[in-house]
Design a protein around this motif. Structure first.
Motif, PDB file in Angstrom:
ATOM      1  N   GLU A  84      -0.430 -14.238 -10.596  1.00 42.19           N
ATOM      2  CA  GLU A  84      -1.167 -12.958 -10.147  1.00 42.19           C
ATOM      3  C   GLU A  84      -1.148 -12.255  -8.719  1.00 42.19           C
ATOM      4  O   GLU A  84      -0.987 -11.277  -8.272  1.00 42.19           O
ATOM      5  N   GLN A  85      -1.192 -13.369  -7.876  1.00 36.51           N
ATOM      6  CA  GLN A  85      -1.101 -13.033  -6.251  1.00 36.51           C
ATOM      7  C   GLN A  85       0.149 -12.286  -6.019  1.00 36.51           C
ATOM      8  O   GLN A  85       0.350 -11.445  -5.380  1.00 36.51           O
ATOM      9  N   ALA A  86       1.073 -12.848  -6.832  1.00 42.06           N
ATOM     10  CA  ALA A  86       2.504 -12.339  -6.469  1.00 42.06           C
ATOM     11  C   ALA A  86       2.725 -10.959  -7.108  1.00 42.06           C
ATOM     12  O   ALA A  86       3.336 -10.142  -6.359  1.00 42.06           O
ATOM     13  N   TRP A  87       2.121 -10.634  -8.049  1.00 43.67           N
ATOM     14  CA  TRP A  87       2.189  -9.213  -8.678  1.00 43.67           C
ATOM     15  C   TRP A  87       1.382  -8.370  -7.725  1.00 43.67           C
ATOM     16  O   TRP A  87       1.894  -7.251  -7.469  1.00 43.67           O
ATOM     17  N   GLN A  88       0.212  -8.893  -7.319  1.00 41.83           N
ATOM     18  CA  GLN A  88      -0.539  -8.031  -6.236  1.00 41.83           C
ATOM     19  C   GLN A  88       0.282  -7.636  -4.979  1.00 41.83           C
ATOM     20  O   GLN A  88       0.480  -6.529  -4.588  1.00 41.83           O
ATOM     21  N   VAL A  89       1.092  -8.559  -4.692  1.00 45.12           N
ATOM     22  CA  VAL A  89       1.908  -8.472  -3.190  1.00 45.12           C
ATOM     23  C   VAL A  89       3.060  -7.452  -3.645  1.00 45.12           C
ATOM     24  O   VAL A  89       3.261  -6.559  -2.892  1.00 45.12           O
ATOM     25  N   GLU A  90       3.533  -7.412  -4.799  1.00 44.03           N
ATOM     26  CA  GLU A  90       4.851  -6.602  -5.252  1.00 44.03           C
ATOM     27  C   GLU A  90       3.941  -5.460  -5.563  1.00 44.03           C
ATOM     28  O   GLU A  90       4.585  -4.206  -4.944  1.00 44.03           O
ATOM     29  N   ALA A  91       3.479  -5.070  -6.442  1.00 42.88           N
ATOM     30  CA  ALA A  91       2.973  -3.860  -7.185  1.00 42.88           C
ATOM     31  C   ALA A  91       1.919  -2.918  -6.456  1.00 42.88           C
ATOM     32  O   ALA A  91       2.010  -1.816  -6.311  1.00 42.88           O
ATOM     33  N   VAL A  92       1.071  -3.891  -5.725  1.00 38.59           N
ATOM     34  CA  VAL A  92      -0.124  -3.146  -5.031  1.00 38.59           C
ATOM     35  C   VAL A  92       0.167  -2.913  -3.454  1.00 38.59           C
ATOM     36  O   VAL A  92       0.283  -1.896  -3.252  1.00 38.59           O
ATOM     37  N   GLU A  93       0.552  -4.083  -2.716  1.00 35.93           N
ATOM     38  CA  GLU A  93       0.730  -4.190  -1.316  1.00 35.93           C
ATOM     39  C   GLU A  93       1.852  -3.637  -0.955  1.00 35.93           C
ATOM     40  O   GLU A  93       1.810  -2.730  -0.036  1.00 35.93           O
ATOM     41  N   ALA A  94       2.899  -3.916  -1.718  1.00 39.03           N
ATOM     42  CA  ALA A  94       4.243  -3.380  -1.346  1.00 39.03           C
ATOM     43  C   ALA A  94       4.658  -2.090  -2.023  1.00 39.03           C
ATOM     44  O   ALA A  94       5.431  -1.279  -1.726  1.00 39.03           O
ATOM     45  N   ASP A  95       3.624  -1.666  -2.967  1.00 38.97           N
ATOM     46  CA  ASP A  95       3.833  -0.395  -3.929  1.00 38.97           C
ATOM     47  C   ASP A  95       5.210  -0.533  -4.591  1.00 38.97           C
ATOM     48  O   ASP A  95       5.924   0.970  -4.663  1.00 38.97           O
ATOM     49  N   GLY A 111       9.993   0.392   5.941  1.00 37.91           N
ATOM     50  CA  GLY A 111      11.211   0.017   6.390  1.00 37.91           C
ATOM     51  C   GLY A 111      11.661  -1.080   5.587  1.00 37.91           C
ATOM     52  O   GLY A 111      11.630  -1.151   4.186  1.00 37.91           O
ATOM     53  N   LYS A 112      12.379  -2.266   6.105  1.00 37.54           N
ATOM     54  CA  LYS A 112      13.311  -3.175   5.467  1.00 37.54           C
ATOM     55  C   LYS A 112      12.164  -4.296   5.088  1.00 37.54           C
ATOM     56  O   LYS A 112      11.257  -4.392   5.509  1.00 37.54           O
ATOM     57  N   LEU A 113      12.591  -5.145   4.146  1.00 39.98           N
ATOM     58  CA  LEU A 113      11.843  -6.238   3.688  1.00 39.98           C
ATOM     59  C   LEU A 113      10.582  -6.009   3.346  1.00 39.98           C
ATOM     60  O   LEU A 113       9.617  -6.782   3.681  1.00 39.98           O
ATOM     61  N   PRO A 114      10.278  -4.951   2.357  1.00 38.16           N
ATOM     62  CA  PRO A 114       8.728  -4.721   2.122  1.00 38.16           C
ATOM     63  C   PRO A 114       8.053  -5.866   1.276  1.00 38.16           C
ATOM     64  O   PRO A 114       6.876  -6.020   1.430  1.00 38.16           O
TER      65      PRO A 114
END
Length: 263
Positions: free
Chosen positions: A68-79, A7-10
């Motif tokens: 590092e945590q922001a990258w995890q949020v975007e690239a891993v958790e939000a795919d 959905g929105k706001l991933p």
């Protein structure tokens, strides 16, 4: 704000999944950058989210850890695929040379002469194409080509790395003409990576900037829309009208000496 997937706001939902906060609260975000501008706004937003949610959880994180945590949020958790450069730039602020040998990130601060930094800002013209783009699509195509060993892509990536090394020395010397030339060289390598990198809107802005006295320039971020920036011969404000007439939206430029902060 529901923290479910899809959905929105991933990005916001991914951050809340990684950093849940107990109790009711309101999370408000704002960005001055247009959507899909190629200016690293998702990386900056991710850093801000990590810092804010960390603070709400009564925890602390250093700048590098926020990145590092922001990258995890975007690239891993939000795919949402992408590198780490935007997160580190936002978290650190200032000028840095970043080197990546996964999973390690090297950070080398760059000190620019104050007069040169002022001149660089004054002669940098940043222009939004008024056409957003999703960098993940471009990045995925490039990565697939690299994994297949396509020589054109491999040469272009090596060229981009070499330009980055040369740019460090140009900035340290305060050589504005060399900086502009390297931006154009980088842009040529970027276009070799993917046929959709340079859009019609971007071509019109390039032509208008060149006619107005651009020394060099390139796309911001992954290209294929978003924004472009140019180094002009004189004050960038003098060329703003020409870029606006070509269909662009001129945005303000200034350097942030500090990175992420929380209170």
């Amino acid at each position: 704000l529901a923290a479910g997937r899809g959905g929105k706001l991933p990005l916001l939902k991914a951050a809340l999944r990684m950093f849940p906060v107990l109790g009711g609260f309101t999370l408000t975000t704002r960005s001055d950058a247009p959507p899909g501008s190629g200016l690293g706004s998702s990386g900056a937003l991710g850093v801000a989210l990590v810092a804010a949610l960390t603070r709400a959880r009564q925890e602390t994180r250093a700048e590098r850890e926020c990145a590092e945590q922001a990258w995890q949020v975007e690239a891993v958790e939000a795919d949402l695929p992408g590198g780490k450069q935007d997160q580190y730039a936002a978290a650190l602020g200032g000028f840095h040379r970043l080197s990546f040998r996964d999973p390690d990130v090297g950070i080398e601060p760059l000190t620019l002469e104050r007069e040169f930094a002022v001149t660089l800002a004054r002669q940098t013209l940043l222009c939004y194409t008024n056409k957003s783009r999703v960098s993940g699509d471009t990045i995925s195509r490039v990565m697939q080509g690299f994994e297949r060993g396509e020589p054109v892509i491999t040469r272009a990536l090596h060229g981009i790395k070499a330009v980055g090394d040369a740019m460090v020395e140009a900035l340290r010397r305060g050589d504005l003409a060399r900086v502009a030339n390297l931006l154009s060289e980088n842009w040529k390598h970027q276009q070799a990576l993917d046929s959709g990198m340079r859009t019609e809107e971007m071509a019109r802005l390039e032509q208008a900037a060149a006619a107005a006295g651009a020394l060099g320039g390139k796309a911001a971020g992954a290209g294929a829309g978003g924004s472009m920036f140019f180094i002009m011969k004189g004050d960038a404000r003098d060329a703003a009208g020409a870029l606006t007439a070509a269909g662009g939206r001129v945005l303000p430029v200034s350097w942030a000496a500090e990175g992420v902060r929380s209170w």
